[in-house]
Design a protein around this motif. Structure first.
Motif, PDB file in Angstrom:
ATOM      1  N   ALA A  86       0.859  -1.194   0.000  1.00 53.47           N
ATOM      2  CA  ALA A  86       0.000   0.000   0.000  1.00 53.47           C
ATOM      3  C   ALA A  86       0.879   1.221   0.000  1.00 53.47           C
ATOM      4  CB  ALA A  86      -0.914   0.001   1.219  1.00 53.47           C
ATOM      5  N   VAL A  87       0.568   2.171  -0.870  1.00 54.20           N
ATOM      6  CA  VAL A  87       1.405   3.354  -1.021  1.00 54.20           C
ATOM      7  C   VAL A  87       0.521   4.575  -1.028  1.00 54.20           C
ATOM      8  CG1 VAL A  87       3.133   4.494  -2.421  1.00 54.20           C
ATOM      9  CG2 VAL A  87       3.039   2.004  -2.368  1.00 54.20           C
ATOM     10  N   SER A  88       0.857   5.586  -0.292  1.00 55.85           N
ATOM     11  CA  SER A  88       0.151   6.865  -0.306  1.00 55.85           C
ATOM     12  C   SER A  88       0.970   7.838  -1.104  1.00 55.85           C
ATOM     13  CB  SER A  88      -0.048   7.376   1.123  1.00 55.85           C
ATOM     14  OG  SER A  88      -0.647   8.643   1.099  1.00 55.85           O
ATOM     15  N   THR A  89       0.370   8.383  -2.154  1.00 52.74           N
ATOM     16  CA  THR A  89       1.110   9.240  -3.074  1.00 52.74           C
ATOM     17  C   THR A  89       0.310  10.474  -3.380  1.00 52.74           C
ATOM     18  OG1 THR A  89       0.162   8.142  -4.975  1.00 52.74           O
ATOM     19  CG2 THR A  89       2.245   7.271  -4.143  1.00 52.74           C
ATOM     20  N   SER A  90       0.951  11.412  -4.072  1.00 56.58           N
ATOM     21  CA  SER A  90       0.274  12.579  -4.613  1.00 56.58           C
ATOM     22  C   SER A  90       0.693  12.724  -6.041  1.00 56.58           C
ATOM     23  CB  SER A  90       0.639  13.848  -3.824  1.00 56.58           C
ATOM     24  OG  SER A  90       2.007  14.124  -3.994  1.00 56.58           O
ATOM     25  N   GLY A  91      -0.140  13.339  -6.831  1.00 55.46           N
ATOM     26  CA  GLY A  91       0.177  13.508  -8.241  1.00 55.46           C
ATOM     27  C   GLY A  91      -0.970  13.061  -9.087  1.00 55.46           C
ATOM     28  N   PHE A  92      -0.908  13.339 -10.385  1.00 58.88           N
ATOM     29  CA  PHE A  92      -1.997  13.023 -11.302  1.00 58.88           C
ATOM     30  C   PHE A  92      -1.408  12.359 -12.505  1.00 58.88           C
ATOM     31  CE2 PHE A  92      -5.100  14.934 -14.473  1.00 58.88           C
ATOM     32  CZ  PHE A  92      -5.864  13.800 -14.434  1.00 58.88           C
ATOM     33  N   GLY A  93      -1.551  11.063 -12.678  1.00 58.15           N
ATOM     34  CA  GLY A  93      -0.973  10.388 -13.818  1.00 58.15           C
ATOM     35  C   GLY A  93      -1.371   8.944 -13.860  1.00 58.15           C
ATOM     36  N   THR A  94      -1.006   8.259 -14.931  1.00 57.25           N
ATOM     37  CA  THR A  94      -1.264   6.848 -15.078  1.00 57.25           C
ATOM     38  C   THR A  94      -0.133   6.204 -15.813  1.00 57.25           C
ATOM     39  OG1 THR A  94      -2.333   7.128 -17.158  1.00 57.25           O
ATOM     40  CG2 THR A  94      -3.751   7.213 -15.271  1.00 57.25           C
ATOM     41  N   GLY A  95      -0.062   4.906 -15.804  1.00 56.04           N
ATOM     42  CA  GLY A  95       1.000   4.203 -16.503  1.00 56.04           C
ATOM     43  C   GLY A  95       0.528   3.648 -17.813  1.00 56.04           C
ATOM     44  N   HIS A  96       1.393   3.577 -18.763  1.00 58.69           N
ATOM     45  CA  HIS A  96       1.023   3.074 -20.083  1.00 58.69           C
ATOM     46  C   HIS A  96       1.998   2.010 -20.523  1.00 58.69           C
ATOM     47  CE1 HIS A  96      -0.389   2.809 -24.140  1.00 58.69           C
ATOM     48  NE2 HIS A  96       0.844   3.025 -24.573  1.00 58.69           N
ATOM     49  N   GLY A  97       1.494   0.873 -20.991  1.00 57.20           N
ATOM     50  CA  GLY A  97       2.344  -0.167 -21.537  1.00 57.20           C
ATOM     51  C   GLY A  97       2.572   0.045 -23.003  1.00 57.20           C
ATOM     52  N   ASP A  98       3.638  -0.609 -23.530  1.00 53.82           N
ATOM     53  CA  ASP A  98       3.918  -0.463 -24.952  1.00 53.82           C
ATOM     54  C   ASP A  98       2.854  -1.099 -25.798  1.00 53.82           C
ATOM     55  OD1 ASP A  98       7.458  -0.921 -24.340  1.00 53.82           O
ATOM     56  OD2 ASP A  98       6.171   0.839 -24.186  1.00 53.82           O
ATOM     57  N   ILE A 147      -8.845  11.763  -2.176  1.00 48.29           N
ATOM     58  CA  ILE A 147      -8.473  13.119  -1.810  1.00 48.29           C
ATOM     59  C   ILE A 147      -9.514  14.060  -2.369  1.00 48.29           C
ATOM     60  CG2 ILE A 147      -6.748  14.946  -2.072  1.00 48.29           C
ATOM     61  CD1 ILE A 147      -4.623  12.852  -2.230  1.00 48.29           C
ATOM     62  N   ARG A 148      -9.918  15.029  -1.611  1.00 46.75           N
ATOM     63  CA  ARG A 148     -10.822  16.063  -2.112  1.00 46.75           C
ATOM     64  C   ARG A 148     -10.040  17.369  -2.181  1.00 46.75           C
ATOM     65  NH1 ARG A 148     -16.000  14.559  -2.578  1.00 46.75           N
ATOM     66  NH2 ARG A 148     -16.667  12.692  -1.482  1.00 46.75           N
ATOM     67  N   HIS A 193     -13.019  16.773  -6.502  1.00 47.27           N
ATOM     68  CA  HIS A 193     -11.987  15.891  -7.061  1.00 47.27           C
ATOM     69  C   HIS A 193     -11.785  14.677  -6.162  1.00 47.27           C
ATOM     70  CE1 HIS A 193      -7.472  14.997  -7.643  1.00 47.27           C
ATOM     71  NE2 HIS A 193      -8.191  14.299  -8.507  1.00 47.27           N
ATOM     72  N   ARG A 194     -11.776  13.504  -6.770  1.00 45.63           N
ATOM     73  CA  ARG A 194     -11.510  12.252  -6.063  1.00 45.63           C
ATOM     74  C   ARG A 194     -10.594  11.402  -6.943  1.00 45.63           C
ATOM     75  NH1 ARG A 194     -16.226   8.078  -4.008  1.00 45.63           N
ATOM     76  NH2 ARG A 194     -14.850   6.594  -2.924  1.00 45.63           N
ATOM     77  N   GLU A 236      -3.506   6.132 -12.934  1.00 40.55           N
ATOM     78  CA  GLU A 236      -4.160   7.033 -11.988  1.00 40.55           C
ATOM     79  C   GLU A 236      -5.540   7.393 -12.499  1.00 40.55           C
ATOM     80  OE1 GLU A 236      -1.946   9.868  -9.136  1.00 40.55           O
ATOM     81  OE2 GLU A 236      -2.470  11.052 -10.888  1.00 40.55           O
ATOM     82  N   ARG A 237      -6.516   7.296 -11.615  1.00 36.42           N
ATOM     83  CA  ARG A 237      -7.918   7.557 -11.959  1.00 36.42           C
ATOM     84  C   ARG A 237      -8.407   8.769 -11.185  1.00 36.42           C
ATOM     85  NH1 ARG A 237      -7.551   2.193 -10.355  1.00 36.42           N
ATOM     86  NH2 ARG A 237      -7.508   0.659 -12.060  1.00 36.42           N
ATOM     87  N   HIS A 238      -9.168   9.611 -11.890  1.00 39.85           N
ATOM     88  CA  HIS A 238      -9.678  10.844 -11.284  1.00 39.85           C
ATOM     89  C   HIS A 238     -11.162  10.996 -11.607  1.00 39.85           C
ATOM     90  CE1 HIS A 238      -5.694  12.650 -10.283  1.00 39.85           C
ATOM     91  NE2 HIS A 238      -5.320  11.802 -11.229  1.00 39.85           N
TER      92      HIS A 238
END
Length: 415
Positions: A7-19, A36-37, A146-147, A164-166
């Motif tokens: 389990a990791v608590s992070t901040s930021g807005f992004g997602t990962g992409h495979g080739d 997070i709101r 925002h969530r 990352e999902r928003h």
């Protein structure tokens, strides 16, 4: 490779992409979830570009793949040029700093990659040592609800991908193009932008997961008809920074809505048309009774002017004429020409040929009025309705695209 979870608590807005889609088929997962709101401008992250010290993070241009779903579109305000909506956004990118070999070698102080491949990265490393695209919504108005949650996955080769999902809800600005009002088709756009320069990040639409719009939750159905396609286009925005204006990469996700014109046609255009037809009845008054003719003509003229003010309350103050403006101005011009005719005709004696042949004036005025209406109708057919037909064709093409993607996604899920 054994399964590992942390389990990791992070901040930021992004997602990962495979080739490719197959690279995610056998991925192990490091589950990362949080809620997070936020308030204020929607901006995510704060780690910067390559601040984790991973080799190459500050040199390579990263690719971030985006997908947006219009989960609910509310009121579309033409006058204020904005719309209410709830959207779901996914961002996905490759994260080399969290690969099994890279992350575990760093944590183990130089241990061999073979021994480290079965060890999960520490929570502090996953939380603090990662890159993010620092995304925000460029055309948001005011505070957005925002969530978000984040998920880290690895494929069979140990390569890490961040997803990352928003969930966002609020009001968004949209410049209204009202040339064809009330037969117009408007864009409904959400612009996702990065605070990083274009040299650091490249934003693209996800190739394997198309964006969507849910038409069943549309709440402004009485006034608008919502189209079913979503288009994504790469662009750039110029924003201020500490070193001056800089170009930022962005992706615009757009769907369209066509206005239902029945209300404006029946209550404004058709009524104004009836008033102009009644103006031809003024010719039934004696030619020498100028006062009676002008009195009725001016009453009809002022009534048409009232309709013009009604239109002004339904659209923003634009510097061009809309289609409804042209129709009302055409009626106004017709009534003004009739009033001028009555004034000029009264200057001639009753025995003059101009007075005796006034019936031909009725035919000429009626013909000119109908000709003007035909010109306006041609502009509607080859302008507004043509654009609507184009949007309907895009809806059909998009549905075909969705059906073609469905078997591929089902196949990938079975793998």
């Amino acid at each position: 490779m054994g399964n590992s979870q942390a389990a990791v608590s992070t901040s930021g807005f992004g997602t990962g992409h495979g080739d490719s889609q197959n690279r995610h088929g056998n991925a192990d997962h490091v589950a990362v979830s949080m809620e997070i709101r936020d308030s204020g401008e929607v901006g995510f992250g704060g780690d910067g570009w390559g601040d984790c010290g991973v080799a190459g993070d500050g040199k390579l241009r990263r690719q971030v793949f985006l997908r947006l779903v219009f989960t609910k579109i509310g009121d579309i305000d033409t006058v204020r040029e904005c719309f209410d909506a709830s959207v779901y956004l996914e961002a996905q990118w490759r994260e080399p700093s969290l690969d099994f070999g890279v992350a575990n070698d760093r944590n183990a102080g130089g241990a061999s990659s073979a021994a480290a491949s079965d060890v999960a990265p520490s929570e502090s490393n996953a939380a603090t040592c990662h890159w993010h695209p620092d995304l925000y919504i460029d055309n948001s108005i005011g505070d957005l609800m925002h969530r978000r949650d984040r998920e880290l996955s690895r494929n069979s080769s140990g390569e890490a991908f961040v997803l990352e999902r928003h969930s966002l809800r609020g009001r968004f600005f949209e410049r209204m193009e009202l040339w064809h009002f009330p037969f117009d088709t408007q864009d409904i756009t959400v612009t996702v932008c990065s605070n990083l320069p274009e040299a650091a990040v490249e934003l693209q639409e996800m190739p394997d997961k198309p964006s969507r719009v849910f038409t069943s939750t549309f709440t402004d159905e009485q006034e608008w008809s919502l189209h079913t396609h979503v288009e994504a286009s790469k662009t750039s925005v110029i924003s201020d920074s500490q070193i001056g204006p800089r170009q930022r990469p962005a992706v615009q996700f757009s769907t369209r809505a066509t206005r239902r014109a029945t209300f404006y046609v029946v209550n404004i255009w058709f009524v104004s048309f009836i008033l102009c037809m009644l103006a031809l009845c003024v010719f039934g008054i004696d030619r020498q009774n100028l006062q009676g003719r002008l009195q009725l003509s001016f009453i009809l003229l002022l009534t048409t002017v009232t309709f013009k003010f009604v239109i002004a309350n339904h659209i923003p103050r634009v510097s061009y004429l809309t289609m409804l403006d042209k129709a009302v101005m055409h009626n106004l011009l017709f009534l003004v020409l009739l009033s001028i005719w009555h004034s000029v005709a009264s200057l001639f004696p009753a025995t003059h040929s101009l007075q005796a042949n006034e019936k031909y004036a009725i035919i000429v005025f009626a013909g000119v009025y109908v000709l003007g209406i035909c010109v306006i109708l041609l502009q509607i057919v080859f302008g507004a309705l043509r654009r609507k037909k184009l949007m309907d064709e895009k809806d059909l093409q998009y549905q075909v695209h969705l059906f073609s993607k469905a078997p591929q996604q089902a196949y990938a899920a079975s793998d």
